[in-house]
Design a protein around this motif. Structure first.
Motif, mmCIF file in Angstrom:
data_model
loop_
_atom_site.group_PDB
_atom_site.id
_atom_site.type_symbol
_atom_site.label_atom_id
_atom_site.label_comp_id
_atom_site.label_asym_id
_atom_site.label_seq_id
_atom_site.Cartn_x
_atom_site.Cartn_y
_atom_site.Cartn_z
ATOM 1 N N ARG A 153 51.036 58.423 29.548
ATOM 2 C CA ARG A 153 51.943 57.276 29.329
ATOM 3 C C ARG A 153 51.804 56.253 30.466
ATOM 4 N NH1 ARG A 153 58.082 56.653 28.150
ATOM 5 N NH2 ARG A 153 58.144 55.986 25.992
ATOM 6 N N ARG A 154 50.540 55.969 30.818
ATOM 7 C CA ARG A 154 50.255 55.019 31.885
ATOM 8 C C ARG A 154 49.483 53.822 31.334
ATOM 9 N NH1 ARG A 154 46.969 58.095 36.279
ATOM 10 N NH2 ARG A 154 45.994 58.946 34.400
ATOM 11 N N PHE A 155 49.684 52.685 31.990
ATOM 12 C CA PHE A 155 48.888 51.493 31.740
ATOM 13 C C PHE A 155 48.248 51.067 33.060
ATOM 14 C CE2 PHE A 155 52.255 51.162 28.468
ATOM 15 C CZ PHE A 155 51.458 51.155 27.334
ATOM 16 N N VAL A 156 46.979 50.642 32.982
ATOM 17 C CA VAL A 156 46.239 50.199 34.155
ATOM 18 C C VAL A 156 45.788 48.761 33.895
ATOM 19 C CG1 VAL A 156 44.354 50.713 35.751
ATOM 20 C CG2 VAL A 156 45.416 52.571 34.432
ATOM 21 N N PHE A 157 45.960 47.891 34.891
ATOM 22 C CA PHE A 157 45.570 46.484 34.732
ATOM 23 C C PHE A 157 45.214 45.908 36.090
ATOM 24 C CE2 PHE A 157 50.154 46.957 34.928
ATOM 25 C CZ PHE A 157 50.544 46.066 35.921
ATOM 26 N N THR A 158 44.560 44.752 36.071
ATOM 27 C CA THR A 158 44.013 44.166 37.291
ATOM 28 C C THR A 158 44.445 42.715 37.411
ATOM 29 O OG1 THR A 158 42.153 45.708 37.345
ATOM 30 C CG2 THR A 158 41.854 43.620 38.494
ATOM 31 N N LEU A 159 44.600 42.258 38.655
ATOM 32 C CA LEU A 159 45.059 40.907 38.951
ATOM 33 C C LEU A 159 43.874 40.024 39.324
ATOM 34 C CD1 LEU A 159 47.564 42.747 39.145
ATOM 35 C CD2 LEU A 159 48.353 41.339 41.054
ATOM 36 N N TRP A 160 43.646 38.990 38.516
ATOM 37 C CA TRP A 160 42.539 38.058 38.745
ATOM 38 C C TRP A 160 42.642 37.396 40.116
ATOM 39 C CZ3 TRP A 160 38.080 35.648 37.005
ATOM 40 C CH2 TRP A 160 37.832 34.345 37.461
ATOM 41 N N ASP A 161 43.800 36.894 40.456
ATOM 42 C CA ASP A 161 43.968 36.115 41.684
ATOM 43 C C ASP A 161 43.984 36.997 42.928
ATOM 44 O OD1 ASP A 161 44.561 33.381 40.415
ATOM 45 O OD2 ASP A 161 46.056 34.670 39.467
ATOM 46 N N ALA A 162 44.631 38.140 42.855
ATOM 47 C CA ALA A 162 44.834 38.974 44.037
ATOM 48 C C ALA A 162 43.741 40.012 44.249
ATOM 49 C CB ALA A 162 46.190 39.681 43.950
ATOM 50 N N GLY A 163 42.930 40.293 43.234
ATOM 51 C CA GLY A 163 41.906 41.322 43.379
ATOM 52 C C GLY A 163 42.494 42.705 43.578
ATOM 53 N N GLU A 164 43.588 42.994 42.862
ATOM 54 C CA GLU A 164 44.246 44.295 42.938
ATOM 55 C C GLU A 164 44.284 44.935 41.556
ATOM 56 O OE1 GLU A 164 47.462 42.918 46.410
ATOM 57 O OE2 GLU A 164 48.167 43.738 44.496
ATOM 58 N N THR A 165 44.335 46.245 41.518
ATOM 59 C CA THR A 165 44.583 46.981 40.278
ATOM 60 C C THR A 165 45.904 47.721 40.418
ATOM 61 O OG1 THR A 165 42.251 47.224 39.675
ATOM 62 C CG2 THR A 165 43.779 48.837 38.776
ATOM 63 N N TRP A 166 46.737 47.622 39.377
ATOM 64 C CA TRP A 166 48.030 48.300 39.366
ATOM 65 C C TRP A 166 48.031 49.356 38.277
ATOM 66 C CZ3 TRP A 166 52.625 44.312 39.998
ATOM 67 C CH2 TRP A 166 52.416 43.561 41.171
ATOM 68 N N ILE A 167 48.668 50.486 38.576
ATOM 69 C CA ILE A 167 48.873 51.556 37.597
ATOM 70 C C ILE A 167 50.363 51.666 37.346
ATOM 71 C CG2 ILE A 167 48.535 53.995 37.069
ATOM 72 C CD1 ILE A 167 46.252 53.984 39.157
ATOM 73 N N ALA A 168 50.774 51.455 36.103
ATOM 74 C CA ALA A 168 52.188 51.562 35.727
ATOM 75 C C ALA A 168 52.395 52.872 34.984
ATOM 76 C CB ALA A 168 52.606 50.380 34.867
ATOM 77 N N ASN A 169 53.152 53.766 35.575
ATOM 78 C CA ASN A 169 53.421 55.086 34.991
ATOM 79 C C ASN A 169 54.814 55.056 34.368
ATOM 80 O OD1 ASN A 169 54.052 57.796 34.486
ATOM 81 N ND2 ASN A 169 52.851 58.512 36.239
ATOM 82 N N LEU A 170 54.882 55.223 33.051
ATOM 83 C CA LEU A 170 56.155 55.203 32.347
ATOM 84 C C LEU A 170 56.525 56.573 31.790
ATOM 85 C CD1 LEU A 170 54.808 52.129 31.845
ATOM 86 C CD2 LEU A 170 57.039 51.846 30.797
ATOM 87 N N SER A 171 55.974 57.621 32.361
ATOM 88 C CA SER A 171 56.234 58.964 31.846
ATOM 89 C C SER A 171 57.684 59.393 32.040
ATOM 90 C CB SER A 171 55.302 59.971 32.520
ATOM 91 O OG SER A 171 55.504 59.987 33.920
ATOM 92 N N SER A 172 58.371 58.759 33.000
ATOM 93 C CA SER A 172 59.776 59.123 33.255
ATOM 94 C C SER A 172 60.749 58.018 32.872
ATOM 95 C CB SER A 172 59.952 59.472 34.743
ATOM 96 O OG SER A 172 59.140 60.562 35.110
ATOM 97 N N GLY A 173 60.279 57.026 32.141
ATOM 98 C CA GLY A 173 61.151 55.922 31.746
ATOM 99 C C GLY A 173 60.730 54.625 32.395
ATOM 100 N N ALA A 174 61.458 54.150 33.398
ATOM 101 C CA ALA A 174 61.137 52.908 34.084
ATOM 102 C C ALA A 174 59.772 53.020 34.755
ATOM 103 C CB ALA A 174 62.205 52.598 35.124
ATOM 104 N N PRO A 175 59.002 51.933 34.759
ATOM 105 C CA PRO A 175 57.648 52.011 35.314
ATOM 106 C C PRO A 175 57.629 52.268 36.813
ATOM 107 C CG PRO A 175 58.214 49.736 34.744
ATOM 108 C CD PRO A 175 59.298 50.605 34.193
ATOM 109 N N GLU A 176 56.801 53.226 37.226
ATOM 110 C CA GLU A 176 56.508 53.463 38.633
ATOM 111 C C GLU A 176 55.134 52.855 38.903
ATOM 112 O OE1 GLU A 176 56.700 57.635 39.279
ATOM 113 O OE2 GLU A 176 58.799 57.814 38.629
ATOM 114 N N ILE A 177 55.073 51.919 39.871
ATOM 115 C CA ILE A 177 53.874 51.123 40.082
ATOM 116 C C ILE A 177 53.105 51.619 41.299
ATOM 117 C CG2 ILE A 177 52.941 48.811 40.397
ATOM 118 C CD1 ILE A 177 54.425 49.171 37.769
ATOM 119 N N THR A 178 51.792 51.876 41.102
ATOM 120 C CA THR A 178 50.867 52.145 42.201
ATOM 121 C C THR A 178 49.920 50.956 42.304
ATOM 122 O OG1 THR A 178 50.949 54.536 41.824
ATOM 123 C CG2 THR A 178 49.080 53.685 43.088
#
Length: 382
Positions: A153-178
């Motif tokens: 139950r995770r989504f992974v995406f990347t930021l064009w401007d910042a050059g970062e990748t974020w992982i949003a984990n929604l396995s427990s409800g509200a997203p936990e962001i790495t």
């Protein structure tokens, strides 16, 4: 009329019981008709169109994903529209406009959440797959690209401007962001491998690519091909390659080179370059036949009337043909016996036998672009 989709059975009746037709949705697909904001519903076995669904807004850069039961498609439009389509009833079930400019989306592995990646205002928004009611809003302060679903139950995406990748984990409800920094300059698209392990971004602002091992509890950027293209005269980039069209063929990845008439071969384990194949033009999609034996490649304007087929053992082009003007997309049937090709400026979807290369049929379509078969419902990242 009765439509059968695995565990889902929708019976459509008007008045008394009439003669009924049973159609399995696993044999269906949708073709984006970009100029008219419509979807063409197609039957793979009959090689025919069986309906049209209209009113989906701006589909000039549209993509879609399927619910696990294959009955519903979630369509991501360039105008920020998120549309839930019932392919059994051939109608729009619900439509919202969730942003000013969207660039794709994904569905969670359990089929309960739909996420949309936005250029304007940026960030990712997540919705209930059943109702399209908002679940979470993840602002990023940047255009977001390369949104994929990952196991858990995770989504992974990347930021064009910042050059970062974020992982949003929604396995427990509200997203936990790495947040993973240092992904590189101007990542423009990304893919996830079918096992959900590697997430790979292409870079526009510098040479090379960057990978993340999502099995690692603390994933860190892995630079891939950091020197590819250096020392060569780069060509104008007419169209960015689509990373979801990269091929995994056996033990290798086959990747379109940005700004060059080449596809690149990378060892799938070491991520080291193992070769290059010269191509007709700048590749847009390099797509592996499901068995990995051949890779089919189409090209950017102005050489976009051509498809080349590359043998994955010899890494040589073994077949070249010209379906027509503006070949935009290819989609293999689930076992790879046929490939369907959208030829936008001919107004047709053309169907070819992947072993003999014989043309098997064609379907009239209004400026067709993306082709999406319902078998995608059971594949990570698609």
């Amino acid at each position: 009329m009765k439509w059968l989709s695995g565990a889902v059975l929708a019976v459509l009746m008007a008045g008394s019981v009439q003669a009924q037709t049973i159609v399995a949705t696993g044999d269906l697909g949708l073709v984006v008709e970009r100029a008219s904001g419509s979807l063409l519903l197609v039957d793979q076995s009959d090689r025919s169109a069986i309906g049209r669904i209209e009113g989906l807004g701006d589909l000039s850069h549209a993509s879609l994903v399927y619910s696990p039961d294959q009955r519903f498609a979630y369509v991501f439009g360039r105008d920020g529209g998120l549309t839930k389509v019932d392919i059994a009833e051939k109608r729009v079930a619900k439509r919202i406009v969730q942003s000013g400019n969207a660039i794709g989306g994904a569905i969670s592995d359990d089929g309960t959440l739909v996420a949309v990646s936005n250029y304007e205002p940026g960030g990712v928004r997540i919705f209930d797959a059943d109702t399209l009611e908002p679940v979470a809003d993840i602002p990023t302060g940047s255009k977001t690209i390369g949104l994929v679903d990952a196991p858990g139950r995770r989504f992974v995406f990347t930021l064009w401007d910042a050059g970062e990748t974020w992982i949003a984990n929604l396995s427990s409800g509200a997203p936990e962001i790495t947040k993973i920094t240092g992904m590189g300059s101007n990542p423009y698209d990304a893919l996830i491998t079918g096992d959900g392990r590697l997430y790979i971004t292409g870079l526009f602002g510098e040479d090379g690519l960057t990978a993340l091992d999502l099995w690692d509890p603390a994933p860190a950027p892995i630079r891939v091909l950091p020197e590819y293209g250096r020392g060569q005269q780069e060509l104008p980039v007419y169209k960015m390659p689509h990373l979801e069209g990269w091929a995994r063929a056996g033990k290798a990845f086959v990747l379109p080179a940005v700004g060059h008439h080449q596809v690149l071969w990378i060892d799938a384990d070491s991520l080291a370059e193992t070769g290059r194949t010269q191509t007709h033009g700048q590749p847009v999609f390099a797509m592996s036949r499901p068995d990995g034996r051949h890779v089919w490649v189409n090209f950017a304007h102005p050489l976009n009337d051509t498809i080349q087929v590359i043998d994955t053992l010899t890494r040589k082009v073994i077949h070249e043909f010209k379906p027509g003007p503006a070949v935009l997309h290819m989609e293999f049937t689930s076992r790879g016996h046929e490939v369907w090709v959208s030829v936008r400026d001919a107004g047709k979807v053309m169907i070819y036998d992947t072993r003999t290369f014989e043309k098997r049929g064609e379907i009239e379509a209004d400026s067709p672009s993306g082709i999406f078969f319902t078998s995608r419902a059971h594949r990570t990242g698609l």
